[in-house]
Design a protein around this motif. Structure first.
Motif, short mmCIF file in Angstrom:
data_model
loop_
_atom_site.label_atom_id
_atom_site.label_comp_id
_atom_site.label_asym_id
_atom_site.label_seq_id
_atom_site.Cartn_x
_atom_site.Cartn_y
_atom_site.Cartn_z
N ASP A 6 2.64 1.87 45.30
CA ASP A 6 3.07 1.04 46.42
C ASP A 6 4.02 1.81 47.34
O ASP A 6 3.91 1.75 48.58
CB ASP A 6 3.77 -0.23 45.91
CG ASP A 6 2.81 -1.23 45.28
OD1 ASP A 6 1.59 -1.08 45.51
OD2 ASP A 6 3.27 -2.14 44.58
N LEU A 10 3.39 3.07 51.16
CA LEU A 10 4.32 2.68 52.22
C LEU A 10 4.89 3.92 52.92
O LEU A 10 5.10 3.92 54.13
CB LEU A 10 5.44 1.83 51.61
CG LEU A 10 6.28 0.97 52.57
CD1 LEU A 10 5.40 0.09 53.44
CD2 LEU A 10 7.26 0.12 51.77
N ARG A 13 2.37 5.11 55.39
CA ARG A 13 2.35 4.24 56.57
C ARG A 13 3.54 4.52 57.47
O ARG A 13 3.41 4.52 58.71
CB ARG A 13 2.33 2.78 56.14
CG ARG A 13 1.03 2.34 55.46
CD ARG A 13 1.14 0.90 54.99
NE ARG A 13 1.43 0.00 56.11
CZ ARG A 13 1.93 -1.23 55.96
NH1 ARG A 13 2.22 -1.69 54.75
NH2 ARG A 13 2.14 -1.98 57.03
N ALA A 23 7.93 -3.94 59.84
CA ALA A 23 7.83 -4.23 58.40
C ALA A 23 8.00 -5.73 58.17
O ALA A 23 8.93 -6.36 58.68
CB ALA A 23 8.88 -3.44 57.64
N ASP A 26 5.85 -8.54 52.90
CA ASP A 26 5.24 -7.75 51.83
C ASP A 26 5.94 -6.41 51.65
O ASP A 26 6.20 -5.97 50.53
CB ASP A 26 3.75 -7.53 52.11
CG ASP A 26 2.93 -8.80 51.97
OD1 ASP A 26 3.43 -9.76 51.36
OD2 ASP A 26 1.79 -8.82 52.48
N GLU A 27 6.24 -5.76 52.76
CA GLU A 27 6.93 -4.47 52.70
C GLU A 27 8.34 -4.64 52.13
O GLU A 27 8.77 -3.84 51.28
CB GLU A 27 6.99 -3.84 54.09
CG GLU A 27 5.67 -3.32 54.62
CD GLU A 27 4.77 -4.41 55.18
OE1 GLU A 27 3.60 -4.12 55.49
OE2 GLU A 27 5.26 -5.56 55.32
N ARG A 28 9.03 -5.69 52.55
CA ARG A 28 10.38 -5.92 52.03
C ARG A 28 10.35 -6.26 50.55
O ARG A 28 11.25 -5.87 49.79
CB ARG A 28 11.08 -7.02 52.84
CG ARG A 28 11.52 -6.56 54.23
CD ARG A 28 12.43 -7.57 54.89
NE ARG A 28 11.71 -8.81 55.20
CZ ARG A 28 11.04 -9.02 56.33
NH1 ARG A 28 11.01 -8.08 57.25
NH2 ARG A 28 10.44 -10.17 56.56
N THR A 30 8.26 -5.07 48.37
CA THR A 30 8.10 -3.79 47.69
C THR A 30 9.41 -3.03 47.62
O THR A 30 9.79 -2.48 46.57
CB THR A 30 7.04 -2.93 48.41
OG1 THR A 30 5.77 -3.57 48.33
CG2 THR A 30 6.93 -1.54 47.79
N LEU A 69 12.99 1.51 56.89
CA LEU A 69 12.23 0.28 57.13
C LEU A 69 13.09 -0.98 57.06
O LEU A 69 12.58 -2.09 56.91
CB LEU A 69 11.07 0.18 56.13
CG LEU A 69 9.99 1.26 56.27
CD1 LEU A 69 8.85 1.00 55.29
CD2 LEU A 69 9.46 1.34 57.70
#
Length: 275
Positions: A6, A10, A13, A23, A26-28, A30, A69
């Motif tokens: 993951d 990221l 990306r 972001a 979902d990104e947060r 992770t 991010l």
């Protein structure tokens, strides 16, 4: 997917242009899961493989992503407002694990791992990605830099600075192995590794650019202090010692390492009993 994959996805990306404003949840999620794993000691910025310490690049990438991010927010700690991308680490779990931290000025940033039965005296600062082992003392005015790895039963004397080495991600951070005692005012920087059960005299600077004269093995080493050594600063003649600008010669710092003596060990044991 695993946490490592993951983070690596990221990272790719972000390398392609993903920004903090783009972001989403979902990104947060992770990033938060990654910080939780760091604090639990489930992942570490570096690990020992055989006799060598090796950086976990994806872990250091995850720490960097938590800065790139996230956007700076207004936060509060007690009656103090501050602005940062990361909050402070919750210390609610420390008491039940026998660890104590004194108020006001013990700052543990989110993503730092603190072991059981440790002591954090104020003022001290432990940065994101750092690992502090069980039974370790972080004394007043100490700094444990981002990604620095500190083993169990270590004593960091007052006003000690451990650099971190977060970037570049492939570089190993500062490592203090188990059972080490660093005297007051020591500085350890640039990925230097202090071997287990060593005793370092106060105000000693340990960095890869300064030679360590190991009198036990009768060799000069750089970037590490071998295990079970007593180390202290000395000055040796510089290559520019005969320059006209230097009255009486010029000298440069060096570190001398000898075998740990019994009386040195007894002194550290007495100090442990006092703690």
């Amino acid at each position: 997917m695993s946490l490592q994959s993951d983070i690596e996805t990221l990272w790719a990306r972000a390398d392609e242009g993903l920004t903090a404003s783009e972001a989403g949840a979902d990104e947060r999620d992770t990033l938060d899961a990654f910080l939780d794993a760091l604090e639990a000691g489930e992942v570490r910025a570096a690990e020992k493989q055989g006799s060598e310490w090796v950086a976990n690049e994806w872990v250091k990438q995850g720490i960097l992503l938590n800065f790139s991010l996230r956007e700076t927010q207004r936060r509060e700690y007690g009656d103090v407002a501050y602005h940062d991308v990361l909050p402070l680490r919750s210390t609610d779990d420390l008491g039940e694990r026998g660890t104590r931290n004194t108020p006001d000025g013990t700052v543990v940033r989110r993503g730092a791992s603190i072991g059981d039965d440790a002591i954090l005296m104020s003022p001290s600062f432990v940065n994101a990605g750092a690992y502090v082992g069980d039974g370790t003392l972080v004394d007043s005015c100490d700094t444990v830099g981002s990604c620095a790895q500190v083993g169990a039963d270590v004593k960091l004397g007052a006003n000690t600075l451990l650099g971190g080495v977060l970037e570049p991600v492939e570089n190993t951070p500062v490592v203090i192995e188990e059972g080490v005692s660093l005297g007051a005012g020591c500085r350890v920087t640039s990925g230097f590794v202090v071997g287990h059960d060593s005793v370092v005299g106060e105000n000693t600077l340990l960095t890869p650019r300064i030679p360590v004269y190991d009198l036990v093995e009768e060799e000069v080493v750089y970037g590490e202090l071998p295990p079970e050594r007593r180390a202290f600063t000395r000055f040796v003649e510089s290559s520019i010692g005969e320059h006209d600008l230097f009255d009486g010669g010029a000298y440069k710092p060096a570190v001398v390492a000898t075998a740990v003596e019994n009386r040195t060990l007894e002194a550290t044991e007495r100090e442990e009993a006092l703690r």
